[in-house]
Design a protein around this motif. Structure first.
Motif, PDB file in Angstrom:
ATOM      1  N   PRO A 165      18.437 -23.337  28.393  1.00 56.39           N
ATOM      2  CA  PRO A 165      16.969 -23.234  28.319  1.00 56.39           C
ATOM      3  C   PRO A 165      16.465 -22.180  27.334  1.00 56.39           C
ATOM      4  O   PRO A 165      15.426 -22.361  26.712  1.00 56.39           O
ATOM      5  CB  PRO A 165      16.567 -22.881  29.762  1.00 56.39           C
ATOM      6  N   ARG A 166      17.174 -21.083  27.202  1.00 60.31           N
ATOM      7  CA  ARG A 166      16.679 -20.009  26.348  1.00 60.31           C
ATOM      8  C   ARG A 166      17.000 -20.231  24.872  1.00 60.31           C
ATOM      9  O   ARG A 166      16.545 -19.465  24.016  1.00 60.31           O
ATOM     10  CB  ARG A 166      17.254 -18.670  26.802  1.00 60.31           C
ATOM     11  N   ALA A 167      17.757 -21.261  24.585  1.00 62.07           N
ATOM     12  CA  ALA A 167      18.212 -21.475  23.211  1.00 62.07           C
ATOM     13  C   ALA A 167      17.077 -21.772  22.250  1.00 62.07           C
ATOM     14  O   ALA A 167      17.236 -21.627  21.039  1.00 62.07           O
ATOM     15  CB  ALA A 167      19.227 -22.615  23.166  1.00 62.07           C
ATOM     16  N   VAL A 168      15.904 -22.175  22.781  1.00 64.69           N
ATOM     17  CA  VAL A 168      14.781 -22.464  21.882  1.00 64.69           C
ATOM     18  C   VAL A 168      14.362 -21.223  21.090  1.00 64.69           C
ATOM     19  O   VAL A 168      13.737 -21.323  20.042  1.00 64.69           O
ATOM     20  CB  VAL A 168      13.575 -23.017  22.675  1.00 64.69           C
ATOM     21  N   GLU A 169      14.707 -20.040  21.588  1.00 68.38           N
ATOM     22  CA  GLU A 169      14.353 -18.800  20.902  1.00 68.38           C
ATOM     23  C   GLU A 169      15.340 -18.433  19.803  1.00 68.38           C
ATOM     24  O   GLU A 169      15.041 -17.565  18.960  1.00 68.38           O
ATOM     25  CB  GLU A 169      14.297 -17.643  21.909  1.00 68.38           C
ATOM     26  N   LEU A 170      16.510 -19.056  19.798  1.00 69.01           N
ATOM     27  CA  LEU A 170      17.593 -18.580  18.949  1.00 69.01           C
ATOM     28  C   LEU A 170      17.321 -18.761  17.458  1.00 69.01           C
ATOM     29  O   LEU A 170      17.586 -17.869  16.652  1.00 69.01           O
ATOM     30  CB  LEU A 170      18.900 -19.271  19.313  1.00 69.01           C
ATOM     31  N   LEU A 171      16.819 -19.922  17.067  1.00 68.75           N
ATOM     32  CA  LEU A 171      16.647 -20.181  15.644  1.00 68.75           C
ATOM     33  C   LEU A 171      15.625 -19.233  15.025  1.00 68.75           C
ATOM     34  O   LEU A 171      15.856 -18.659  13.958  1.00 68.75           O
ATOM     35  CB  LEU A 171      16.224 -21.633  15.418  1.00 68.75           C
ATOM     36  N   SER A 172      14.495 -19.066  15.685  1.00 72.34           N
ATOM     37  CA  SER A 172      13.479 -18.166  15.132  1.00 72.34           C
ATOM     38  C   SER A 172      13.984 -16.731  15.126  1.00 72.34           C
ATOM     39  O   SER A 172      13.703 -15.967  14.191  1.00 72.34           O
ATOM     40  CB  SER A 172      12.178 -18.280  15.929  1.00 72.34           C
ATOM     41  N   ALA A 173      14.752 -16.354  16.158  1.00 75.47           N
ATOM     42  CA  ALA A 173      15.296 -14.991  16.206  1.00 75.47           C
ATOM     43  C   ALA A 173      16.286 -14.765  15.070  1.00 75.47           C
ATOM     44  O   ALA A 173      16.279 -13.709  14.421  1.00 75.47           O
ATOM     45  CB  ALA A 173      15.966 -14.737  17.557  1.00 75.47           C
ATOM     46  N   ALA A 174      17.145 -15.744  14.812  1.00 73.63           N
ATOM     47  CA  ALA A 174      18.109 -15.610  13.720  1.00 73.63           C
ATOM     48  C   ALA A 174      17.407 -15.592  12.366  1.00 73.63           C
ATOM     49  O   ALA A 174      17.765 -14.817  11.470  1.00 73.63           O
ATOM     50  CB  ALA A 174      19.124 -16.754  13.770  1.00 73.63           C
ATOM     51  N   ALA A 175      16.400 -16.449  12.205  1.00 76.86           N
ATOM     52  CA  ALA A 175      15.647 -16.458  10.947  1.00 76.86           C
ATOM     53  C   ALA A 175      14.927 -15.130  10.743  1.00 76.86           C
ATOM     54  O   ALA A 175      14.871 -14.609   9.617  1.00 76.86           O
ATOM     55  CB  ALA A 175      14.650 -17.609  10.947  1.00 76.86           C
ATOM     56  N   ASP A 176      14.377 -14.570  11.825  1.00 70.24           N
ATOM     57  CA  ASP A 176      13.713 -13.269  11.724  1.00 70.24           C
ATOM     58  C   ASP A 176      14.688 -12.185  11.278  1.00 70.24           C
ATOM     59  O   ASP A 176      14.344 -11.307  10.485  1.00 70.24           O
ATOM     60  CB  ASP A 176      13.086 -12.883  13.065  1.00 70.24           C
ATOM     61  N   GLU A 177      15.914 -12.246  11.800  1.00 69.81           N
ATOM     62  CA  GLU A 177      16.922 -11.261  11.399  1.00 69.81           C
ATOM     63  C   GLU A 177      17.168 -11.330   9.894  1.00 69.81           C
ATOM     64  O   GLU A 177      17.277 -10.302   9.216  1.00 69.81           O
ATOM     65  CB  GLU A 177      18.234 -11.515  12.144  1.00 69.81           C
ATOM     66  N   LEU A 178      17.257 -12.540   9.370  1.00 68.72           N
ATOM     67  CA  LEU A 178      17.524 -12.709   7.946  1.00 68.72           C
ATOM     68  C   LEU A 178      16.328 -12.331   7.085  1.00 68.72           C
ATOM     69  O   LEU A 178      16.434 -11.575   6.128  1.00 68.72           O
ATOM     70  CB  LEU A 178      17.914 -14.164   7.654  1.00 68.72           C
ATOM     71  N   THR A 179      15.168 -12.880   7.419  1.00 71.57           N
ATOM     72  CA  THR A 179      14.003 -12.691   6.565  1.00 71.57           C
ATOM     73  C   THR A 179      13.444 -11.281   6.680  1.00 71.57           C
ATOM     74  O   THR A 179      12.975 -10.714   5.694  1.00 71.57           O
ATOM     75  CB  THR A 179      12.918 -13.727   6.888  1.00 71.57           C
ATOM     76  N   TRP A 180      13.476 -10.698   7.887  1.00 71.98           N
ATOM     77  CA  TRP A 180      12.989  -9.322   8.027  1.00 71.98           C
ATOM     78  C   TRP A 180      13.856  -8.386   7.207  1.00 71.98           C
ATOM     79  O   TRP A 180      13.345  -7.553   6.459  1.00 71.98           O
ATOM     80  CB  TRP A 180      13.020  -8.894   9.490  1.00 71.98           C
ATOM     81  N   ASP A 181      15.163  -8.532   7.304  1.00 72.75           N
ATOM     82  CA  ASP A 181      16.042  -7.597   6.598  1.00 72.75           C
ATOM     83  C   ASP A 181      15.925  -7.776   5.095  1.00 72.75           C
ATOM     84  O   ASP A 181      15.898  -6.814   4.344  1.00 72.75           O
ATOM     85  CB  ASP A 181      17.496  -7.787   7.027  1.00 72.75           C
ATOM     86  N   ALA A 182      15.825  -9.040   4.654  1.00 69.01           N
ATOM     87  CA  ALA A 182      15.697  -9.287   3.227  1.00 69.01           C
ATOM     88  C   ALA A 182      14.396  -8.693   2.697  1.00 69.01           C
ATOM     89  O   ALA A 182      14.372  -8.026   1.663  1.00 69.01           O
ATOM     90  CB  ALA A 182      15.759 -10.796   2.946  1.00 69.01           C
TER      91      ALA A 182
END
Length: 421
Positions: free
Chosen positions: A396-413
Motif C-alpha cells: 500500500p505505501r509503494a505509491v509514495e516510492l516513485l515521487s520520493a526517489a525522483a525527489d532524491e534525484l532532482t533535489w540533489d541535482a
C-alpha cells in the motif's frame, strides 16, 4: 511425448528456466504519432522472425517442469496482430499468446487521428533487456526499410546462447561465493510455495509498472551531477531508490539486487542478440544512507570490486540455489532494480514519431512462484532524453516510492547546481 527428438534445440539453463513457470514475456511498447502502415509493419515482423528464428521457437515443459526449447518445425508462424482500440492502453492481446506456439508476438493497436501503439512481447527465457531492445530496434529498422525501399534484407542468425554456456566456453567455473550473500536469508516455509506441490496455471496477467518521468532538463542535471561527482548514473539512481525506500518504510537496513549485463565484460564480448539472459546479479546492502552522492559512490565501489573479482559472473552459476524447485537460499524481501540505460532512438520514416516507450510484463500462465519475491521492483531507463523510474509491487505505501526517489534525484541535482553557481 509432445515433441520429436530432432525438434529439440536444448534444455534451458537455470538463467533461462526461472522465467518458464510463469511463461513470462517481457514487452517493449511505444506510442506512435503519424500514419503507420500496418501492412509494412507486418512485413517487418515477418522479417524479424526470419532473421531471429528464436522468436518462432517454442518452449514445452517436461514432467519436472523443466523448459525445453524446440524448433518451430512446420508450424506456421503467428504474424502481427492488428486491431483498433485505445493506444493509451497496454493490453493483453485478445489472441492466444503461448510459449507452446512461439516466443515472440507483435500487437498493433490503431486509432483515429494517426495514433497507434506497438508492443513487442518476447519470452524472457530467451531475451533479456539488451536482447529485447536490439529486437525492437531491428523491427523498426526493417519497417523503415520497407516503407522507404519496398524491401527488407534480413538473413537468419544462430540461436542465442545462455549465460552459462557463454561462461563455460570462457573457462569460468562455479566458485564458493555467489556474491548474493549480503541479501541472503534462510529459506522458510513461506518462501517454498509451489516447490513441493504443482498448481494449475491462472489466466494471463499483464503488469504495467507505474511510472514517473523526469523532464529533459531534470535528466540533464542528473547526468551532470554524475559527471561532476565522478559517479555513475546507475549508482545515483540506486542510491536515490534506497534512500526513498528507507524513508517511506521507516527501515534502517535495505538490500537491493540488480542485474549487470555481462556482454561487454566477457572476452570476447557478446553481441546483444547472441545471448538470452547474459546478466549476473549484483547485491548491495546498507545501514548508512549518507547523501545521494556518497551512497552512490559506495554502490559504485562495491560493483567495481565485484566485477574485478569475478563475483558477478559467479552469481549466474549459483542461480539453482536461489531460483526454482532445488533452491536452498532466499533473497525474499530485497529491492530489485533493473536499469536498462539509454534506449536508442528507433529508426522511423519521415512523419512517424515514436514518442513514448515503456516496459511491461505479461505472464501467459502464472503459477505460484518458486523464486525469491522482491519487496518492490524498480525499472529505470532513459528515452528521448527523459529518465524514467517505474515500479512494480511494494504494498500500500509503494505509491509514495516513485515521487520520493525522483525527489532524491532532482533535489540533489538542483542543489548541486545552485551550490556550484
Amino acid at each position: 511425448m509432445l515433441w520429436e527428438p530432432e525438434d529439440v534445440v536444448r534444455v534451458l539453463d537455470p538463467s533461462e528456466q526461472r522465467f518458464v513457470r510463469h511463461a513470462t514475456f517481457t514487452g517493449r511498447s511505444v506510442t506512435v504519432r503519424g500514419e503507420l502502415d500496418p501492412v509494412a509493419l507486418g512485413a517487418a515482423f515477418a522479417a524479424l522472425q526470419r532473421a531471429f528464428p528464436i522468436l518462432v521457437c517454442r518452449i514445452v515443459e517436461d514432467a519436472e517442469e523443466n523448459g525445453i526449447l524446440l524448433r518451430p518445425g512446420h508450424i506456421e508462424p503467428v504474424g502481427a496482430w492488428v486491431s483498433f482500440g485505445d493506444p493509451d492502453e497496454v493490453r493483453i492481446p485478445a489472441e492466444s499468446l503461448s510459449p507452446r506456439a512461439q516466443l515472440g508476438y507483435l500487437d498493433v493497436v490503431l486509432a483515429e487521428e494517426d495514433r497507434a501503439r506497438v508492443t513487442l512481447f518476447v519470452h524472457h527465457s530467451v531475451a533479456d533487456a539488451g536482447h529485447c531492445v536490439e529486437l525492437f530496434a531491428r523491427l523498426w529498422g526493417y519497417y523503415t526499410d520497407h516503407v522507404e525501399t519496398g524491401s527488407i534484407a534480413a538473413g537468419p542468425r544462430e540461436y542465442p546462447e545462455s549465460a552459462e554456456s557463454l561462461l563455460a566456453r570462457r573457462g569460468v567455473v562455479r566458485g564458493p561465493r555467489s556474491g548474493l550473500e549480503g541479501v541472503t536469508r534462510p529459506l522458510v516455509v513461506a518462501d517454498a510455495v509451489g516447490v513441493v506441490q504443482s498448481s494449475q496455471p491462472a489466466s494471463p496477467a499483464l503488469a504495467r509498472p507505474a511510472r514517473v518521468q523526469l523532464d529533459p532538463a531534470e535528466t540533464a542535471r542528473v547526468l551532470e551531477l554524475a559527471r561532476t561527482r565522478a559517479v555513475s548514473v546507475n549508482g545515483l539512481v540506486t542510491a536515490a531508490v534506497l534512500r526513498a525506500f528507507a524513508a517511506v518504510y521507516g527501515v534502517d537496513q535495505v538490500g537491493c539486487v540488480y542485474p549487470v549485463d555481462l556482454r561487454r565484460r566477457l572476452d570476447p564480448p557478446v553481441a546483444a542478440a547472441a545471448g538470452t539472459n547474459v546478466s549476473g546479479l549484483a547485491a548491495f546492502t546498507t545501514t548508512e544512507f549518507d547523501d545521494v552522492v556518497t551512497l552512490a559512490r559506495r554502490i559504485g565501489t562495491a560493483l567495481h570490486d565485484d566485477l574485478a573479482t569475478g563475483v558477478i559472473e559467479q552469481s549466474v552459476l549459483h542461480f539453482p540455489d536461489f531460483f526454482g524447485p532445488t533452491r536452498v537460499h532466499s533473497t525474499a524481501g530485497h529491492i530489485a532494480l533493473t536499469n536498462t540505460g539509454t534506449v536508442p532512438t528507433f529508426r522511423a520514416p519521415d512523419g512517424l514519431i515514436l514518442d513514448d516507450y515503456e516496459i511491461v510484463y505479461l505472464s501467459a500462465h502464472p503459477r505460484p512462484s518458486t523464486g525469491a519475491s522482491a519487496a518492490v521492483t524498480f525499472l529505470v531507463y532513459t528515452y528521448l532524453g527523459r529518465l524514467t523510474l517505474a515500479r512494480l509491487g511494494g504494498g500500500p505505501r509503494a505509491v509514495e516510492l516513485l515521487s520520493a526517489a525522483a525527489d532524491e534525484l532532482t533535489w540533489d541535482a538542483a542543489d548541486h547546481e545552485a551550490a556550484s553557481a
